[in-house]
Design an enzyme around this catalytic site. Structure first.
Site, PDB file in Angstrom:
ATOM      1  N   ALA A  70       0.868  -1.186   0.000  1.00 25.86           N
ATOM      2  CA  ALA A  70       0.000   0.000   0.000  1.00 25.86           C
ATOM      3  C   ALA A  70       0.906   1.238   0.000  1.00 25.86           C
ATOM      4  O   ALA A  70       0.800   2.114   0.866  1.00 25.86           O
ATOM      5  CB  ALA A  70      -0.953  -0.001   1.194  1.00 25.86           C
TER       6      ALA A  70
ATOM      7  N   HIS B 294       6.986   5.789   1.448  1.00 27.62           N
ATOM      8  CA  HIS B 294       7.751   4.612   1.006  1.00 27.62           C
ATOM      9  C   HIS B 294       8.584   4.972  -0.225  1.00 27.62           C
ATOM     10  O   HIS B 294       9.735   4.543  -0.354  1.00 27.62           O
ATOM     11  CB  HIS B 294       6.814   3.471   0.576  1.00 27.62           C
TER      12      HIS B 294
ATOM     13  N   GLN C  49       2.807  -9.552  13.270  1.00 23.82           N
ATOM     14  CA  GLN C  49       2.958  -8.280  13.973  1.00 23.82           C
ATOM     15  C   GLN C  49       1.618  -7.586  14.232  1.00 23.82           C
ATOM     16  O   GLN C  49       1.584  -6.487  14.775  1.00 23.82           O
ATOM     17  CB  GLN C  49       3.924  -7.347  13.243  1.00 23.82           C
TER      18      GLN C  49
ATOM     19  N   LEU D 264       7.304  11.825   5.962  1.00 23.18           N
ATOM     20  CA  LEU D 264       6.672  12.655   4.933  1.00 23.18           C
ATOM     21  C   LEU D 264       5.244  12.932   5.373  1.00 23.18           C
ATOM     22  O   LEU D 264       4.596  12.056   5.949  1.00 23.18           O
ATOM     23  CB  LEU D 264       6.689  11.956   3.567  1.00 23.18           C
TER      24      LEU D 264
HETATM   25  O1  PAF Z   1       7.066  -0.681   8.985  1.00 27.11           O
HETATM   26  C1  PAF Z   1       6.566  -1.632   8.363  1.00 27.11           C
HETATM   27  O2  PAF Z   1       5.930  -1.460   7.324  1.00 27.11           O
HETATM   28  C2  PAF Z   1       6.698  -3.037   8.924  1.00 27.11           C
HETATM   29  O3  PAF Z   1       6.645  -3.035  10.309  1.00 27.11           O
HETATM   30  C3  PAF Z   1       7.964  -3.769   8.425  1.00 27.11           C
HETATM   31  C4  PAF Z   1       9.228  -3.092   8.940  1.00 27.11           C
HETATM   32  C5  PAF Z   1       7.968  -3.815   6.928  1.00 27.11           C
HETATM   33  C6  PAF Z   1       7.966  -5.211   8.949  1.00 27.11           C
HETATM   34  O4  PAF Z   1       6.842  -5.907   8.519  1.00 27.11           O
END
Ligand code: PAF
Length: 282
Positions: free
Chosen positions: A32, A37, A61, A178
């Site tokens: 996404a 990013h 997570q 950002l």
């Molecule tokens: O920050 C994120 O998007 C996630 O926590 C990561 C570091 C990609 C791990 O899944």
């Protein structure tokens, strides 16, 4: 443009790059993709001979199954955005099976207490999940440099701790947050906000900026009370926590110490969507 879905294919493709001593820049994401990013990718591109992005919504997570279910999965449009930066960027978009091999569980970590503060208090097991996936991704990709946004500042410090504890030879590079034009920190979760919620979510950054000004003359406790009062008056945004902590150990600031760098951290719910933000205070 190369897109790999298994670690075997990716690892085989990368062998010549390790041999010719290329620098590998790595941007781990859950997809996404937004401008935040993309700016990590741009920085990685400038600083490395090869760039790899992983796109993987890591189940371990998420402490909230509903959040995991609703997390946006937009691989096709993510790939289009990456292509606009460069078709040389390698995408690793594995399945849960490829990563977890039928055992979707976290390793248990001790990050010297960093994991018990803020996000760790409110998202049980979250940092075990982050540690598990990032350690695994580093093992697969073996990057020279890895890029993470400072919006997840606690995550950034935990990943630094992970690499030092496990002696993983990678440079961890934190990149600035950002923001949208109204100050809202860019996040994949912003996509789930209605246009009104997105506009009104400017309250989060405005509050952080005001907290920063107040912290010059007031104690951390006074600033925390003021922030609580702001959200008491605004019923649409529910404050989960506001904390002022030092950058190294992430311990709450009880008495200001001139030699420490402090940050404010905030987590807020709007319509069941959880938004976090942070600002450096001194
Ligand atoms: O920050 C994120 O998007 C996630 O926590 C990561 C570091 C990609 C791990 O899944």
């Amino acid at each position: 443009m190369k897109i790999f879905v298994t670690q075997n294919e990716l690892s085989n493709h990368l062998i010549p790059f390790y041999n010719d001593k290329s620098t590998i820049g790595f941007v781990p994401t859950m997809g996404a993709l937004h401008q935040g990013h993309l700016s990590l990718l741009e920085t990685a591109k400038q600083e490395n001979s090869l760039v790899i992005i992983s796109i993987f919504v890591n189940p371990t997570q998420f402490n909230n199954p509903e959040d995991l279910k609703k997390y946006p999965r937009t691989l096709q449009s993510d790939v289009e955005k990456i292509k606009k930066i460069s078709t040389d960027i390698i995408v690793y978009a594995p399945t849960v099976e490829d990563i977890y091999k039928g055992k979707t569980v976290s390793e248990h970590f001790n990050f010297d207490g960093l994991e018990n503060q803020m996000e760790g208090k409110y998202r049980t097991g979250h940092f075990d999940g982050v540690g598990t996936i990032v350690k695994e991704l580093f093992k697969i990709v073996k990057p020279t440099n890895a890029y993470f946004g400072e919006k997840d500042f606690q995550q950034l410090q935990i990943i630094r701790k992970l690499t030092s504890k496990y002696k993983i030879p990678v440079n961890i590079i934190g990149c600035p947050i950002l923001r949208e034009t109204n100050g809202l920190a860019m996040s994949s979760r912003n996509e789930r906000l209605s246009s009104i919620e997105r506009k009104e979510a400017s309250i989060i950054y405005k509050t952080l900026l005001e907290a920063k000004t107040l912290f010059k003359t007031k104690s951390a406790k006074e600033v925390m009370n003021w922030v609580a009062s702001v959200f008491n008056e605004n019923k649409k945004f529910e404050l989960e926590y506001f904390e002022i902590a030092d950058e190294d150990q992430l311990l709450p600031c009880n008495r200001k110490n001139k030699s420490k760098k402090y940050r404010a951290f905030i987590a807020v719910f709007v319509n069941n969507i959880r938004l976090i933000d942070t600002i450096s205070l001194n």
